[in-house]
Design an enzyme around this catalytic site. Structure first.
Site, mmCIF file in Angstrom:
data_model
loop_
_atom_site.group_PDB
_atom_site.id
_atom_site.type_symbol
_atom_site.label_atom_id
_atom_site.label_comp_id
_atom_site.label_asym_id
_atom_site.label_seq_id
_atom_site.Cartn_x
_atom_site.Cartn_y
_atom_site.Cartn_z
ATOM 1 N N ASN A 9 0.863 -1.187 0.000
ATOM 2 C CA ASN A 9 0.000 0.000 0.000
ATOM 3 C C ASN A 9 0.899 1.236 0.000
ATOM 4 O O ASN A 9 1.545 1.529 0.999
ATOM 5 C CB ASN A 9 -0.889 -0.026 1.261
ATOM 6 C CG ASN A 9 -1.691 1.258 1.422
ATOM 7 O OD1 ASN A 9 -1.867 2.024 0.463
ATOM 8 N ND2 ASN A 9 -2.186 1.505 2.635
ATOM 9 N N TRP A 10 0.916 1.930 -1.130
ATOM 10 C CA TRP A 10 1.824 3.077 -1.258
ATOM 11 C C TRP A 10 1.273 4.346 -0.613
ATOM 12 O O TRP A 10 1.929 5.376 -0.599
ATOM 13 C CB TRP A 10 2.125 3.343 -2.740
ATOM 14 C CG TRP A 10 3.064 2.335 -3.344
ATOM 15 C CD1 TRP A 10 3.758 1.364 -2.682
ATOM 16 C CD2 TRP A 10 3.418 2.213 -4.724
ATOM 17 N NE1 TRP A 10 4.519 0.650 -3.563
ATOM 18 C CE2 TRP A 10 4.339 1.138 -4.828
ATOM 19 C CE3 TRP A 10 3.055 2.898 -5.883
ATOM 20 C CZ2 TRP A 10 4.884 0.744 -6.044
ATOM 21 C CZ3 TRP A 10 3.600 2.501 -7.102
ATOM 22 C CH2 TRP A 10 4.502 1.441 -7.176
ATOM 23 N N LYS A 11 0.046 4.288 -0.136
ATOM 24 C CA LYS A 11 -0.611 5.457 0.480
ATOM 25 C C LYS A 11 -0.478 6.671 -0.454
ATOM 26 O O LYS A 11 -0.467 6.498 -1.662
ATOM 27 C CB LYS A 11 -0.013 5.733 1.855
ATOM 28 C CG LYS A 11 0.088 4.481 2.737
ATOM 29 C CD LYS A 11 0.426 4.833 4.149
ATOM 30 C CE LYS A 11 0.775 3.595 4.923
ATOM 31 N NZ LYS A 11 0.392 3.656 6.306
ATOM 32 N N HIS A 96 -9.521 1.036 5.673
ATOM 33 C CA HIS A 96 -8.184 1.296 6.231
ATOM 34 C C HIS A 96 -8.332 2.286 7.384
ATOM 35 O O HIS A 96 -9.139 3.213 7.314
ATOM 36 C CB HIS A 96 -7.256 1.849 5.145
ATOM 37 C CG HIS A 96 -5.816 1.865 5.568
ATOM 38 N ND1 HIS A 96 -5.310 2.814 6.431
ATOM 39 C CD2 HIS A 96 -4.794 1.022 5.283
ATOM 40 C CE1 HIS A 96 -4.016 2.559 6.637
ATOM 41 N NE2 HIS A 96 -3.677 1.477 5.953
ATOM 42 N N GLU A 98 -6.689 4.715 8.284
ATOM 43 C CA GLU A 98 -6.503 6.131 7.923
ATOM 44 C C GLU A 98 -7.777 6.706 7.297
ATOM 45 O O GLU A 98 -8.074 7.885 7.458
ATOM 46 C CB GLU A 98 -5.278 6.269 6.995
ATOM 47 C CG GLU A 98 -3.981 6.055 7.767
ATOM 48 C CD GLU A 98 -2.807 5.537 6.943
ATOM 49 O OE1 GLU A 98 -2.862 5.566 5.706
ATOM 50 O OE2 GLU A 98 -1.816 5.088 7.567
ATOM 51 N N GLU A 169 -5.099 -5.191 11.015
ATOM 52 C CA GLU A 169 -4.092 -4.144 11.150
ATOM 53 C C GLU A 169 -4.339 -3.371 12.445
ATOM 54 O O GLU A 169 -5.153 -2.420 12.450
ATOM 55 C CB GLU A 169 -4.188 -3.171 9.977
ATOM 56 C CG GLU A 169 -3.925 -3.789 8.627
ATOM 57 C CD GLU A 169 -3.353 -2.781 7.650
ATOM 58 O OE1 GLU A 169 -2.253 -3.011 7.174
ATOM 59 O OE2 GLU A 169 -3.998 -1.749 7.403
ATOM 60 N N GLY A 175 2.442 2.251 10.721
ATOM 61 C CA GLY A 175 3.334 3.385 10.504
ATOM 62 C C GLY A 175 4.108 3.821 11.735
ATOM 63 O O GLY A 175 4.701 4.903 11.741
ATOM 64 N N SER A 214 3.669 -2.091 10.367
ATOM 65 C CA SER A 214 5.126 -1.995 10.554
ATOM 66 C C SER A 214 5.888 -3.259 10.164
ATOM 67 O O SER A 214 6.840 -3.665 10.829
ATOM 68 C CB SER A 214 5.445 -1.593 12.005
ATOM 69 O OG SER A 214 4.961 -0.300 12.252
ATOM 70 N N GLY A 235 2.906 -1.361 4.280
ATOM 71 C CA GLY A 235 2.734 0.059 3.960
ATOM 72 C C GLY A 235 4.059 0.682 3.558
ATOM 73 O O GLY A 235 4.534 0.495 2.435
HETATM 74 C C1 PEP Z 1 -0.739 0.171 6.081
HETATM 75 O O1 PEP Z 1 -0.713 1.277 5.575
HETATM 76 O O2 PEP Z 1 -1.718 -0.564 5.925
HETATM 77 C C2 PEP Z 1 0.408 -0.285 6.869
HETATM 78 C C3 PEP Z 1 0.375 -1.492 7.389
HETATM 79 O O3 PEP Z 1 1.429 0.590 7.001
HETATM 80 P P1 PEP Z 1 2.892 0.274 7.636
HETATM 81 O O4 PEP Z 1 3.383 -1.017 7.051
HETATM 82 O O5 PEP Z 1 3.721 1.445 7.250
HETATM 83 O O6 PEP Z 1 2.706 0.159 9.112
#
Ligand code: PEP
Length: 259
Positions: A9-11, A96, A98, A169, A175, A214, A235
């Site tokens: 997931n490049w956000k 998600h 976010e 998650e 993050g 993470s 992410g």
């Molecule tokens: C995500 O955005 O779903 C995610 C898991 O981010 P990260 O790996 O940076 O924690």
């Protein structure tokens, strides 16, 4: 045996230039990628560009980071499920944390999105997860199963999860660089599967449950080796070609059945 699923997931990151560079280097770094189902979610505006750069190689599946539940109409700024399908998207992330936090999306809205995706044959990746406070209050299963997942199950029926992907998650792990404990993740994934099993044993076998939060090249295998972890949602580490390809390579060579 089903292939492990690795989602990047490049956000809200990337440019035409960085996508071109990523694709060029990514395939050089990967050694056995056919063993994984690799899914990448660039920002919506780059989906078509990304697809064209992949030359329809079918090695990476296209995923959107979000979608509206309407297919067309006066909904300025939105992207519809039909439009995503039209340009070759196969998967869509919904719920998600976010989106839940910054855009105040609740379980009702997420269920509507799920329903719209199912109607036109796109595969939903449903994100569920608890806050740190909820974890400390021992409310994880209440939140992720009895509230978040149940919202979809009550409206759509448990069988609607058959071909869907669930991404557990924990919000506090996204993050932050502080991944969850893999043993605890196994227990939670098992509880999710049990929760579904009580409603439909076949669906519980079919549904894919991924962990996200993470993940990096050092901890990925510690999660993937767990019995009920069918893959990973990555992410920030998915933005780094070397790190993301290392994660995929490790998982490709790990044979769950022999370990
Ligand atoms: C995500 O955005 O779903 C995610 C898991 O981010 P990260 O790996 O940076 O924690």
């Amino acid at each position: 045996m089903n292939k492990p699923i690795i989602i990047g997931n490049w956000k809200l990151n990337g440019s035409k230039y960085s996508i071109q560079t990523f694709v060029r280097n990514f395939f050089k770094e990967l050694s056995n990628f056919k063993k994984c189902n690799i899914i990448i979610a660039p920002p919506n505006i780059y989906l078509d560009f990304f697809k064209n750069i992949l030359f329809n190689k079918n090695l990476i599946s296209l995923c959107a980071q979000d979608v509206d539940f309407n297919n067309y109409g006066s909904f300025t700024g939105e992207t519809s499920p039909l439009m995503l399908k039209d340009i070759g998207v196969k998967y869509v992330i919904i719920g998600h944390s976010e989106r839940r936090f910054y855009h105040k999306e609740d379980d009702q809205v997420i269920t509507k999105k799920f329903s719209s995706l199912k109607k036109i044959g796109l595969i939903p990746i449903i994100c569920i997860g608890e806050t740190k406070t909820e974890k400390l209050q021992d409310k994880t299963i209440d939140v992720i199963c009895y509230k978040q997942l149940n919202s979809i199950i009550e409206k759509m029926g448990v069988e609607s999860l058959n071909d869907s992907i669930i991404a557990y998650e924990p919000i506090w792990a996204i993050g932050t660089g502080k991944a969850a404990n893999p043993n605890e993740v196994q227990i939670i994934h098992e509880s999710i599967r049990q929760f579904i099993f009580k409603k439909n044993s076949q669906t519980a076998k079919k549904v894919k449950i991924l962990y996200g939060g993470s993940i990096n090249e050092k901890n990925a295998i510690k999660f993937f080796e767990k019995q009920d972890v069918d893959g990973l949602l990555v992410g920030n580490a998915a933005l780094e070609t070397k790190i993301f390809s290392r994660i995929i390579n490790e998982i490709s060579y790990y044979n769950k059945n022999n370990n």
